[in-house]
Design a protein around this motif. Structure first.
Motif, PDB file in Angstrom:
ATOM      1  N   GLY A 157       0.829  -1.194   0.000  1.00  0.00           N
ATOM      2  CA  GLY A 157       0.000   0.000   0.000  1.00  0.00           C
ATOM      3  C   GLY A 157       0.847   1.220   0.000  1.00  0.00           C
ATOM      4  N   ARG A 158       0.254   2.316   0.396  1.00  0.00           N
ATOM      5  CA  ARG A 158       1.038   3.529   0.492  1.00  0.00           C
ATOM      6  C   ARG A 158       1.218   3.864   1.947  1.00  0.00           C
ATOM      7  N   GLY A 159       1.319   5.082   2.410  1.00  0.00           N
ATOM      8  CA  GLY A 159       1.537   5.238   3.820  1.00  0.00           C
ATOM      9  C   GLY A 159       1.454   6.621   4.394  1.00  0.00           C
ATOM     10  N   HIS A 199      -5.557   2.763   5.700  1.00  0.00           N
ATOM     11  CA  HIS A 199      -4.755   1.558   5.923  1.00  0.00           C
ATOM     12  C   HIS A 199      -4.116   1.100   4.621  1.00  0.00           C
ATOM     13  N   ASP A 200      -4.891   1.094   3.575  1.00  0.00           N
ATOM     14  CA  ASP A 200      -4.375   0.687   2.271  1.00  0.00           C
ATOM     15  C   ASP A 200      -3.240   1.609   1.826  1.00  0.00           C
ATOM     16  N   ALA A 250      -1.134   3.246   3.777  1.00  0.00           N
ATOM     17  CA  ALA A 250      -0.238   3.499   4.914  1.00  0.00           C
ATOM     18  C   ALA A 250       1.222   3.579   4.495  1.00  0.00           C
ATOM     19  N   MET A 251       1.595   2.875   3.427  1.00  0.00           N
ATOM     20  CA  MET A 251       2.973   2.944   2.936  1.00  0.00           C
ATOM     21  C   MET A 251       2.991   2.335   1.541  1.00  0.00           C
ATOM     22  N   ASP A 252       3.905   2.804   0.686  1.00  0.00           N
ATOM     23  CA  ASP A 252       3.999   2.241  -0.658  1.00  0.00           C
ATOM     24  C   ASP A 252       5.337   2.604  -1.274  1.00  0.00           C
ATOM     25  N   HIS A 256       2.710   0.524  10.105  1.00  0.00           N
ATOM     26  CA  HIS A 256       2.395   0.915   8.733  1.00  0.00           C
ATOM     27  C   HIS A 256       2.490  -0.234   7.751  1.00  0.00           C
ATOM     28  N   SER A 257       2.880  -1.417   8.208  1.00  0.00           N
ATOM     29  CA  SER A 257       2.980  -2.585   7.337  1.00  0.00           C
ATOM     30  C   SER A 257       2.427  -3.793   8.078  1.00  0.00           C
ATOM     31  N   ASP A 317       1.731  -2.446   3.343  1.00  0.00           N
ATOM     32  CA  ASP A 317       0.807  -1.547   4.030  1.00  0.00           C
ATOM     33  C   ASP A 317       0.017  -2.302   5.092  1.00  0.00           C
TER      34      ASP A 317
END
Length: 829
Positions: free
Chosen positions: A44-46, A106-107, A109-111, A231-232, A254
């Protein structure tokens, strides 16, 4: 935030166990990971939520729906068997939920940093912050920033990951040995009309120089330590102490389905068996690691309270596991184990902070960035059985309804939406429930967070405690007296009796008699566990028979937060006196409780323990050591480890650990102070002097370093230099009574009693109940022949501490001396 408790008699910095865990930093998941191909949603992203020295980022909950009834509790054995399978495995059966989740916080949260995920202006944009100009640009499909780096040198950095999405996005840069660091330059993702679509610095107008611990390339901004877990999914930091390398891994980049529901392989097996008509009797809870929607919930009815015009669930403790699961990330807490098992107690792997000074205001309102858990546990909502997902959709991460409509789901709008309730114009800010009952504070420059204690505004407490209140948040041009007057006019006077905030304020000042109020709070089961645990920790200021009896009882409490606080408070006892309290606690079922007990017992001489008790303590101490080694990338943790080794007589090992703390962060002053203390214990004070001098060169305004140097100079017989450093420490930390006490005693020992009295009296104005200050003033005046003046302080001691026989004897002595002096001609002074 206070990171340590300082005991000047030995000159050593002792870091609080919980503060060691309060940090969380950015952390490198995979070594040189490659961005996914177009359309590949491997992660995901973050969003990175981080703070000055402590940051703990949020992860919520994804609740599986559409499943059939089953038994409730999964065994640990089944949880161990389960493996992570990834969101794509969940999608075929849960397409609606998958669609809701896609694009959620949530999706995102980090990428990996790609054209689809990087939201900032990288079109050769420039940003100037306090004279430092940074440039953002793209090259060959990659994202770069040219900015100030290590040592203040400007260089180009490639951006590897995006971190977060609303209301800001941060960016992660890869460094050697698998670490990721968070740029202090963030993109404001809000619409332009709201002030967004711009670059800004996370510290606003504060300049953080390259040698500061908070500088972006330092450990305090390291993703692996500060932010990664939240975040993951299934993140393991995997820090190797020997090499200083991170081998951080994740299952998904994510916050995905299994971050909240746990590893899903057993659930997949159950679903396949169910679909094929096979026997599923062997699968507890449909193979789920934690069942967040369960039979208990389906039996709950919502009861309408006519008096309060409010619906409440019939089960006050429903879905407690859900709240703790959310708290794993939605709390100010630290990590003590990476072996998280969904559904197990939170304190088996995490250490949540209670209502500590500088994190919360005395009355429990949020102050520092503490997230939601500590506030929510104080609320009547939590006490009544409300849980996170009653208000928040766990898959979209949005509120279930907007505005007052969400509150009206339980609170009758005819009453609570009326002018007679809120006394403000309809549709004004004052008519919005959250403005009065969930006031917000802004963190990270642009991110407002609401207090989840759902408290009634108390402007009267603002007058007493100096805390904020919702009324004056809006009416900033009015006084707190004005707000309190209007509040009383509309709603009447607050209930009689002290608010726990008043008790905590008095306890922090060591006000005599407050121990009885604290004991009442601790033993009041109607109070929240967060308030009771805070009161327990405050009892360490009152080590008397009553408080110790209460602490002993709390070691048996069913709530591990209460038990852990009781263990921590028993540190006020001499090591030998702790044994009979804490030996049974070494067998506690919750890791935090038993490791805290182990750390406390580690200071007990081995000859005090039976062979069986010694063996038990050694096992638990080893487990405590493992909790520390998990975070051995942070210097505060190494201080804790070094202190453990020092107390066990392992001087070389302690010294090596303190040196490692300094190596990781040269600006970390406690490392120098504790290393110098090892030298003191080995009669090598000259080496200690060099170490402390290095500390003062790095941090010339460090009060602890000056204090430690002053003590060393006293031992060396260099009185002039000692007074210089002790005076400097007292000036730099005017609130620290101990620094003033030691400085005053040093002055008096060098026959400068007049100056000593001045120093001690100034300190007493800030700390009117401090025993050391009162005793020293009484005895110094006595030795000067000023018996009437001495008597005033002795009377104060006896009034404040009526059970202390030594103070009573001092008063009697001074009364006799004053009377004898008064009988002489001209004897009154």
């Amino acid at each position: 935030m206070r990171l340590f408790v300082f005991f000047p008699t030995v000159g050593r910095i002792v870091l609080l166990y919980k503060n060691l865990f309060s940090r969380q930093i950015y952390h490198n998941p995979l070594s040189s990971p490659c961005p996914p191909s177009e359309g590949d949603k491997g992660g995901g992203r973050g969003t990175c939520l981080w703070l000055r020295l402590s940051m703990i980022v949020c992860v919520s909950f994804l609740i599986c729906i559409g499943c059939h009834k089953a038994q409730q509790n999964i065994s640990t054995q089944e949880a161990i068997k389960a493996q992570y399978v990834g969101r794509e495995t969940c999608k075929p059966c849960h397409e609606n939920i998958y669609a809701q989740y896609t694009g959620s916080d949530h999706d995102l949260a980090m990428d990996f940093a790609t054209d689809a995920t990087a939201l900032g202006d990288f079109n050769n944009a420039s940003f100037n912050h306090l004279g430092i100009t940074s440039k953002f640009y793209k090259r060959d499909g990659r994202y770069f920033v040219f900015t100030e780096g290590e040592g203040g040198a400007f260089q180009e950095f490639a951006i590897a990951y995006t971190f977060g999405v609303r209301p800001l996005q941060q960016y992660l840069v890869e460094f050697p040995k698998g670490r990721l660091q968070t740029l202090p330059l963030c993109w404001d993702t809000r619409p332009k009309e709201q002030g967004g679509q711009r670059w800004f610095h996370i510290y606003g107008n504060e300049r953080i120089p390259p040698d500061d611990m908070l500088y972006w390339t330092k450990i305090s901004q390291n993703w692996n330590y500060m932010c990664a877990e939240c975040h993951s999914t299934n993140l393991k930091k995997n820090y190797d102490v020997a090499s200083g390398r991170y081998n951080t891994t994740w299952s998904e980049i994510d916050v995905s389905c299994e971050a909240c529901h746990g590893p899903g392989s057993r659930h997949v097996e159950w679903a396949e068996a169910e679909a094929n008509g096979k026997d599923t009797q062997g699968y507890t809870d449909m193979g789920l690691s934690i069942r967040l929607k369960n039979d208990e919930d389906e039996e709950v009815t919502w009861i309408f309270d006519k008096k309060l015009a409010t619906y409440k669930p019939s089960a006050p403790r429903r879905r407690h596991k859900e709240v703790e699961m959310c708290a794993r990330c939605h709390s100010r807490r630290g990590v003590i184990s990476e072996d998280y098992v969904h559904g197990k107690p939170l304190l088996d792997t995490h250490y949540p902070h209670v209502l500590e000074e500088n994190l919360y205001y005395p009355d429990g309102q949020i102050r520092d960035e503490v997230y939601e858990y500590g506030s929510f546990l104080q609320s009547k909502m939590y006490q009544s059985g409300i849980v996170c997902t009653d208000c928040h959709d766990p898959h979209t991460t949005r509120r279930r309804k907007e505005g007052n409509e969400l509150c009206y789901s339980c609170h009758q709008p005819e009453k609570y939406g009326s002018h007679e309730h809120h006394f403000h114009k309809l549709d004004s800010a004052g008519s919005q429930c959250v403005e009065c009952h969930m006031p917000a504070r802004t963190y990270m420059v642009v991110d407002p967070r609401r207090d989840h204690s759902f408290r009634v505004p108390r402007p009267d407490l603002s007058k007493k405690l100096g805390v904020p209140n919702a009324c004056n948040d809006c009416h900033a041009d009015k006084s707190t007296a004005w707000a309190a007057e209007h509040f009383a006019k509309w709603y009447g006077q607050p209930k009689s009796g002290m608010h726990y905030g008043e008790i905590f304020r008095d306890a922090s000042r060591c006000t005599p008699g407050t121990d009885a109020d604290l004991v009442h709070l601790v033993e009041d089961n109607q109070q929240s566990s967060m308030v009771r645990a805070t009161a327990i920790l405050q009892l360490r200021n009152y080590p008397n028979e009553s408080s110790l009896k209460t602490l002993g009882k709390m070691l048996q409490d069913s709530n591990p937060l209460i038990r852990s606080a009781a263990v921590a408070s028993l540190d006020v006892l001499p090591p030998k006196d702790r044994v009979h309290f804490l030996l049974p606690v070494l067998q506690d079922s919750v890791r935090l409780v038993r490791t805290l007990a182990a750390r406390s017992i580690a200071a007990v001489p081995s000859d005090v323990l039976s062979n069986e008790a010694w063996q038990q303590s050694e096992v638990a101490i080893k487990e405590y050591e493992e909790t520390q080694l998990l975070n051995a990338d942070y210097p505060a943790t190494l201080i804790n480890l070094g202190n453990l080794y020092l107390e066990r007589g392992e001087f070389d090992r302690a010294a090596a650990t303190y040196k490692k703390a300094i190596e990781i962060e040269p600006a970390f002053v406690p490392g120098y102070i504790n290393l110098a203390d090892v030298c003191r214990l080995q009669n090598r004070d000259e080496e200690g002097r060099v170490i402390l001098q290095n500390a003062l060169e790095i941090a010339p305004e460090s009060a602890p370093a000056h204090h430690a140097m002053g003590l060393l100079m006293i031992r060396a017989g260099n009185h002039k230099s000692a007074l210089h450093h002790l005076r400097k420490a007292a000036l730099l930390a005017p609130e620290n009574a101990q620094y003033h006490y030691v400085y005053g005693i040093a002055l008096n020992s060098l026959e400068m009693s007049g100056q000593a009295i001045s120093v001690l009296k100034r300190a007493l104005t800030r700390n009117p109940y401090d025993r050391d200050l009162l005793v020293s003033l009484a005895t110094i005046h006595r030795d000067r022949g000023e018996f009437e003046k001495a008597l005033r302080y002795a009377v104060g001691l006896c009034k404040n501490y009526p059970d202390n026989k030594n103070y009573q004897q001092l008063e009697q002595q001074l009364r006799a001396l004053a009377a004898r002096q008064g009988d002489k001609p001209g004897g009154k002074n």
